[in-house]
Design an enzyme around this catalytic site. Structure first.
Site, PDB file in Angstrom:
ATOM      1  N   GLY A 248     -30.460   2.417  35.914  1.00  0.00           N
ATOM      2  CA  GLY A 248     -31.163   1.135  35.909  1.00  0.00           C
ATOM      3  C   GLY A 248     -31.637   0.770  34.515  1.00  0.00           C
ATOM      4  O   GLY A 248     -31.350  -0.295  34.019  1.00  0.00           O
ATOM      5  N   GLU A 700     -38.716   7.896  28.886  1.00  0.00           N
ATOM      6  CA  GLU A 700     -38.548   6.892  27.839  1.00  0.00           C
ATOM      7  C   GLU A 700     -38.911   7.453  26.471  1.00  0.00           C
ATOM      8  O   GLU A 700     -38.348   7.044  25.450  1.00  0.00           O
ATOM      9  CB  GLU A 700     -39.386   5.654  28.167  1.00  0.00           C
TER      10      GLU A 700
HETATM   11 MO1  MOS Z   1     -38.174   0.728  32.518  1.00  0.00          MO
HETATM   12  S1  MOS Z   1     -37.512  -0.550  31.070  1.00  0.00           S
HETATM   13  O1  MOS Z   1     -39.646  -0.052  32.899  1.00  0.00           O
HETATM   14  O2  MOS Z   1     -37.067   0.798  33.773  1.00  0.00           O
END
Ligand code: MOS
Length: 740
Positions: A248, A700
């Protein structure tokens, strides 16, 4: 469960199951093709319907051929008469449609066109090929209007976003002017596409006025709400299912055209309809990470203390769209008494920009961490040392806010030792291996730790199996596994005794998968539900003081008495539901995750071709719930960083206002052959401020800083400073050191 004080010792601290590097429990389903993705509900799949799903029809989406303007005429007669066609849905016949607050442009355009490849029609046919062939027969005439597609051209018209005002501390201009050493440079990051493996896909089936939608979506509750708003029905009329997702990266945070059009198509023909976005539509029809232009000015004392730091970033989006918050980490990463950060958002008529993995920090650090490297060189200071010298234990803008944990220095020191940083030649262009110029680069990693309410329910069945249900999603991250680990730890049962069911709007609302908050928050929600269940179990078994009860090895014990867990459900199963609600600790403490990336590159002295040779990430992100799935997240993120550094860019056609390289041949993501040995080190450190799980996001963080570390390594290899991503060889050629 309210979470408003740092977590004391709790059952997850035992680390019998939590914190262990167990394999993904959904792995066998995926590797044998038995995990059904949204588009894979084929013949024979009933989805709980008595009949009907056995023969889904296929929808093909037609995207607009202009970026801005109106549809003057739309002629679908030939398409309607084409073999196998069941319906053609367009704005003419779809009925009134609303718009979800998380979508910037309409998911079905027409007559107004807001961006190139905005969906304007869905052709529904018996087969995919028939639908696609018929879509080509639709004749559309447009009244094209001029649009703005060039960020550099419109940047000066940008305004500060309402929710992102400029931040100032001290007197930047004066302090910068008075600084002994200064850098002032402009950096550019391009539009990027999530380019996930599985394109957006949905299958819709109606039962009266109730819709079931199998889709590929990161956020079930957001998706259900936005879809309901778009279709003009109540959220309760929609069941959204997204149990397996082929990636995603933020591109599936919001429902897209496939979901809305599958629902409209299925309603029109009274039969289930499947819609997958063709690969080219993923690039222009869905969201992307917006390009930025960033100016960074840093003033330092001669001994390398940052005195003044300013980060300004320009970006563009459709009207009503959000800004890429590329200045966010600069407010928190380094010390400095005089500061300025400012975002400017201009209007662009490109497709809708939105979140992509580590929105804000990922492009922000691509610029900031080159700037720090440039400053280090100007100071004649090692770039690791410069970063360490400017560490700050508090939020510089609000010094009373301490970081709940801050291990940037430890990440840098650990990484430098492990990587052999001391052997690096600081003088660029001096290290060779045959035709390869070798370079070494470093960058700091930083990403905030966000927290979101998350719910779950947990059942102890009569067979003593534990079932966890939550609408949390697993986008390839390992949610199934860390949730099972949490329940197993909390209830003292083996992992194999736990079943996890995810991605269904019938289940309690979770934090969902976004912003690297999913792992920590969703397991904390499971923790809360398990605490409730433990109370019920203790009560059933006649233990008075539930808090004193220990759950281990399938047994429950307290005060010298031991009872098998199974005894608690002899007279019927037990069910508990709760959620974790984060109440204020994130305001009292700054919660962030830290890391350091070290990279070795080789740059071909003749061709400028860059190959990454070695990568090391050191991450500090609270407790690591599962070192194996966390490592997978980080090496995947590092790989994404290689793409950001060397190849990934959506190229704008300024005449048509579209991204021209709209497939995986033209939009180049790294493949296995591009990726060398990758090493990941996690620093120990449960963070009791983040949640009862004491974990933080890491998925992230692994991306943040990688591209800058590579750019810095390329500079160290060649002496060519590229400030415009990606670092393709044309930007190096002509400036490379003379052979010798
Ligand atoms: Mo992340 S860009 O909030 O899937």
């Amino acid at each position: 469960m309210k979470f408003d004080t740092p977590s004391a010792e709790n059952p997850t601290d035992r680390l019998r199951v939590v914190g262990q590097p167990v394999d993904r429990i959904d792995g066998p389903l995926k590797t044998t093709g038995r995990a059904p993705y949204a588009y894979e509900h084929h013949d024979g799949f009933t989805g709980g319907f008595a009949d009907g799903l056995a023969r889904p029809a296929y929808g093909h989406v037609l995207g607009a051929g202009i970026a801005r303007g109106r549809i003057r005429s739309f002629d679908a007669e030939a398409a309607r008469r084409a073999p196998g066609v069941l319906a053609v849905i367009s704005a003419d016949n779809a009925g009134p449609l609303g718009q979800g607050p998380r979508n910037t442009a309409k998911l079905l355009g027409g007559p107004r066109i807001e961006h190139y490849h905005q969906a304007i029609a869905l052709v529904v046919a018996e087969s995919f090929e028939q639908a696609r062939a018929a879509a080509r027969l639709i004749r559309v005439e447009y009244a094209r209007e001029a649009g703005e597609f060039d960020l550099a051209k419109v940047r000066d018209s940008g305004r500060a976003p309402q929710d992102e005002p400029d931040r100032r501390l001290g007197d930047f201009a004066a302090a910068f002017a008075a600084s002994a050493v200064r850098i002032d440079a402009v950096y550019r990051t391009p539009d990027q596409s999530h380019a996930m493996m599985e394109p957006h896909a949905s299958m819709a089936a109606w039962d009266g006025d109730r819709l079931t939608l199998w889709t590929s979506n990161q956020m079930i509750a957001w998706g259900r709400a936005d879809l309901a708003k778009t279709l003009g029905i109540r959220p309760e009329q929609i069941r959204l299912l997204s149990p397996y997702i082929g990636g995603g990266f933020g591109g599936k945070l919001f429902v897209r055209a496939d979901a809305v059009l599958a629902a409209l198509g299925a309603r029109a023909i009274g039969r289930p309809v499947k819609v997958m976005l063709a690969r080219p539509l993923v690039f222009n029809n869905t969201t992307h990470r917006p390009a930025t232009i960033q100016r960074i000015r840093i003033g330092a004392t001669a001994d390398g203390h940052i005195h003044a730091i300013a980060h300004e970033s320009w970006c563009g989006n459709l009207p009503g769209g959000s800004a890429e918050t590329a200045t966010q980490q600069t407010q928190l990463l380094y010390a400095g008494a005089h500061r300025l950060s400012a975002l400017r958002l201009a209007t662009l008529d490109l497709p809708e920009g939105n979140a992509m993995r580590a929105p804000g920090e990922a492009p922000g650090l691509m610029a900031l961490e080159i700037a720090i490297d440039e400053l280090a060189e100007k100071l004649g200071l090692d770039p690791v040392e410069l970063r360490i010298r400017n560490d700050t234990p508090v939020d510089p803008h609000e010094p009373q806010r301490r970081f709940s944990q801050r291990q940037l220095v430890e990440c840098l020191r650990t990484g430098a030792a492990r990587f052999g940083w001391a052997q690096r030649n600081p003088v660029p262009g001096r290290t060779r291996d045959g035709r390869w110029l070798l370079g070494h680069g470093v960058a700091a990693a930083f990403r905030n730790n966000l927290v979101m309410k998350s719910g779950a329910r947990v059942r102890l069945g009569r067979d003593a199996r534990v079932t966890v249900e939550t609408d949390m999603t697993d986008i390839g991250t390992g949610s199934y596994t860390v949730i099972a680990q949490t329940a197993a730890e909390m209830l003292g049962v083996p992992l194999a005794q736990v079943d996890v069911r995810l991605g269904d709007s019938d289940f309690p609302v979770s934090a969902g998968s976004g912003g690297q908050w999913g792992g920590n928050c969703s397991t904390a929600g499971v923790y809360a539900a398990c605490m409730r269940l433990r109370e019920q179990i203790a009560q059933r078994l006649g233990f008075r003081d539930a808090a004193a009860v220990r759950f281990a090895d399938g047994e429950v014990q307290a005060g010298g008495r031991v009872a098998p867990l199974a005894d608690a459900v002899r007279d019927g199963e037990l069910l508990a539901e709760d959620s974790i609600e984060f109440a204020g600790l994130d305001r009292k403490y700054q919660q962030s995750t830290f890391g350091a990336h070290f990279v070795e590159v080789g740059v071909d002295a003749a061709t400028g071709e860059t190959r990454v040779r070695r990568m090391l990430a050191v991450c500090a992100a609270g407790r690591i719930l599962n070192p194996k799935t966390a490592r997978s997240q980080v090496i995947g993120a590092m790989t994404m960083g290689v793409g950001a550094a060397l190849s990934e860019a959506l190229h704008v056609d300024p005449r048509l206002g579209c991204f021209v390289n709209h497939d995986l041949a033209g939009y180049e993501v790294p493949v296995h052959a591009d990726i060398p040995h990758q090493e990941v080190i996690f620093l120990d450190g449960a963070d009791p401020v983040s949640s009862p799980m004491k974990a933080k996001g890491v998925g992230e963080l692994g991306l943040c800083g990688v591209a800058a570390a590579i750019a810095n390594a390329v500079y160290n290899a060649t002496g060519v400073r590229v400030r415009d991503y990606p670092l393709t060889l044309d930007k190096l050629l002509g400036q490379m050191p003379a052979p010798g």
